[in-house]
Design an enzyme around this catalytic site. Structure first.
Site: not given
Ligand code: ATP
Ligand code: MG
Length: 557
Positions: A101, A325, A315
């Site tokens: 995102e 994030k 994760r």
């Molecule tokens: P964040 O809290 O960092 O925004 P998110 O999953 O909402 O996490 P996205 O940008 O939506 O962030 O994630 C993009 C991809 O990265 C998704 O497929 C998510 O599963 C993966 N991802 C994000 N954070 C992690 C993590 N800590 N470990 C493994 N994969 C991750």
């Molecule tokens: Mg997200």
């Protein structure tokens, strides 16, 4: 003497193999096998030799071993980490995707997802898609689309296709309408609290069973007045199935589409739809979505769409660090850290700034694999991988932290040429010396009157006096069994070194997580490029930032 020579050879080999410390037992074993004679006498000699070898630094051991013409494989064989095979996967037919995102900069958790997706596509000669999941106009920002691409390129991840989920919103509306017509979704005008309460109680609301669904009206309603929900099972033990929201109204301009859309899909909806329509065969999500898999397949079933092999991994979490994030953003917005590239942060920009190599990140995340077991990993694991890689590519320099002046009487004027790397040919740099030096206060602490030490690669000194500064006297050039310390001559440059520590302590931001120490580096540091990672001997690896002044960021020891 023969025994001594043989013992020294084995001591060196054993020491270099085991990080600088030879084991007496193994050396005895090796020598005895090679040499038959007076056992007691021999063991005594071996013991002395092992002690001597263990006093040398690992670099000196390596140097000596090179001189003996012995080549050692220090386990440096490039460890290619293999991912396990994918289920139902055929070469040439695998499609993976990474769906960030654009609401912030990427972190090492994203790197895990992106690298695994990318590596699987490569492994199967498949296609890797970069998809921007930009369906919440409140969060997305234009700058992040480009920034995320830059960071992925830095990581070495390359994609075959790229698109934005937001470009497919009209298609999503079409499919939502179809779901409503088929009775798998409905428009719900209950208030938020009521929806929540009913979920808790497992109770259906009146909207769910309304015959005429107000589709056209929905698009004219105000934010918060209505949502589209899945007609799941309000009594399901899996609460994700209790009529999750598929669309909501958000009156806020989107960075790409402006005010073109007001009705936006949730992840439950677009995640399933996009994976299916874009041809993804093996989408990965993090484990916390496991309960939502049922929602995913329910939607695809209802719409008769192709079902991918949905996969999950844990994760990535790092001790003391915000790998999300959601946790990173407040640190930046409240000004607790310098920005997204603060070296304390596990953002790709922070790691880059600190001197962590993209290949180290890759090896690190692949070593975590695709297991679902949740674990909190120590940052030191990444450091260890990075250290091995940096060791082979970074030039060495002398640096003394919190310098103490040293004056050496009767010092010969010298110009020495020192190797940039002890075992790899990276050329030499020159340093001129007279009697004026600086040494680190850490080393100065261990010196006292009458003690001898060696200014590394220069000569020996005996301490004559010690107060605020140290007065010494030249004590010959011959190598001696005395402590060796780094030094700078009076031609030095001032360097500040930033030391980044984990930003969280007991779950709270630690305001003391950044330390700055001052020191002097040899003047040759001037020739280092901005961004080069060097090793300050016996101090650590340091990424050099040059803009006007020279600042170093400690990568790790
Ligand atoms: P964040 O809290 O960092 O925004 P998110 O999953 O909402 O996490 P996205 O940008 O939506 O962030 O994630 C993009 C991809 O990265 C998704 O497929 C998510 O599963 C993966 N991802 C994000 N954070 C992690 C993590 N800590 N470990 C493994 N994969 C991750
Ligand atoms: Mg997200």
């Amino acid at each position: 003497m023969d025994v001594e020579k043989i013992a020294r050879k084995h001591a060196l080999i054993n020491a270099v193999k085991f990080n600088g410390k030879a084991s007496l037992k193994s050396v005895i074993g090796k020598v005895m096998a090679e040499f038959k004679g007076e056992a007691k006498e021999i063991i005594k000699i071996i013991k002395e030799v092992v002690e001597e070898v263990n006093k040398l630094s690992l670099e000196e051991q390596k140097e000596e071993i090179k001189k003996l013409g012995i080549r050692i494989d220090e386990g440096k064989k490039k460890r290619e980490i293999k991912l396990p095979p994918l289920p139902n996967a055929k070469k040439g037919e695998v499609v993976t995707r990474f769906p960030p995102e654009p609401n912030g900069y990427l972190h090492i958790g994203h790197a895990k997802a992106a690298i695994i997706d990318y590596e699987y596509a490569k492994m199967y000669d498949g296609i890797f898609i970069l998809r921007f999941d930009d369906t919440n106009p409140l969060n997305e920002k234009k700058e992040f689309y480009e920034a995320q691409k830059e960071d992925l390129k830095w990581l070495g991840v390359e994609w075959d296709k790229e698109y934005r989920t937001s470009d497919n919103i009209p298609k999503h509306y079409e499919l939502a309408k179809e779901m409503i017509e088929k009775g798998c979704a409905y428009i719900c005008t209950c208030r938020e609290e009521e929806i929540r309460k009913n979920r808790r109680l497992g109770k259906e609301c009146a909207c769910r069973n309304r015959k005429e669904q107000p589709w056209d009206e929905f698009f004219k309603m105000k934010e918060g007045e209505a949502v589209i929900r899945l007609k799941g099972d309000m009594k399901s033990p899996n609460t994700a199935m209790r009529d999750p929201i598929l669309f909501r109204i958000i009156d806020y301009p989107h960075p790409i589409h402006g005010k073109r859309f007001r009705v936006w899909p949730t992840y439950d909806f677009y995640g399933a739809i996009e994976d299916s329509l874009s041809g993804v065969t093996h989408p990965f999500r993090t484990k916390e979505y496991e309960l939502r898999d049922k929602v995913y397949f329910y939607i695809l079933n209802c719409l008769n769409l192709r079902k991918p092999n949905l996969m999950e991994f844990s994760r990535l979490a790092i001790k003391g660090m915000p790998v999300s994030k959601r946790k990173l953003k407040p640190l930046i917005e409240k000004g607790f850290v310098m920005g997204w590239d603060d070296p304390r942060l596990p953002t790709l920009r922070g790691l880059k700034r600190r001197g962590i190599l993209p290949d180290a990140i890759k090896e690190f995340v692949l070593s975590q694999g695709i297991s679902k077991a949740e674990s909190v990993v120590a940052f030191e694991n990444l450091e260890a991988i990075n250290r091995k890689m940096l060791d082979e590519v970074s030039r060495r320099f002398f640096f003394v932290s919190e310098p103490i002046k040293l004056f050496v009487e009767n010092a010969p004027e010298k110009e020495v040429a020192l190797k940039y790397h002890p075992s790899i040919d990276m050329g030499k740099r020159k340093i001129k010396t007279n009697g004026n030096f600086y040494i680190s206060s850490e080393d100065a602490k261990n010196l006292e009157k009458g003690k001898k030490f060696r200014l590394k690669d220069l000569y020996n000194v005996i301490v004559k006096n010690k107060n605020d500064m140290i007065l010494g006297s030249f004590a010959g050039e011959k190598l001696m069994d005395v402590p060796k310390i780094q030094w700078v001559s009076d031609e030095f440059i001032k360097v500040k070194v930033i030391i980044a520590m984990p930003p969280f302590k007991n779950g709270l931001f630690n305001p003391d997580s950044l330390k700055i120490i001052e020191g002097y580096a040899e003047k040759n540091l001037k020739n280092v490029k901005n961004g080069e990672i060097v090793q300050f001997e016996r101090f650590g690896f340091v990424k050099i930032e040059k803009n006007g002044s020279i600042v170093g960021i400690l990568t790790h020891k």
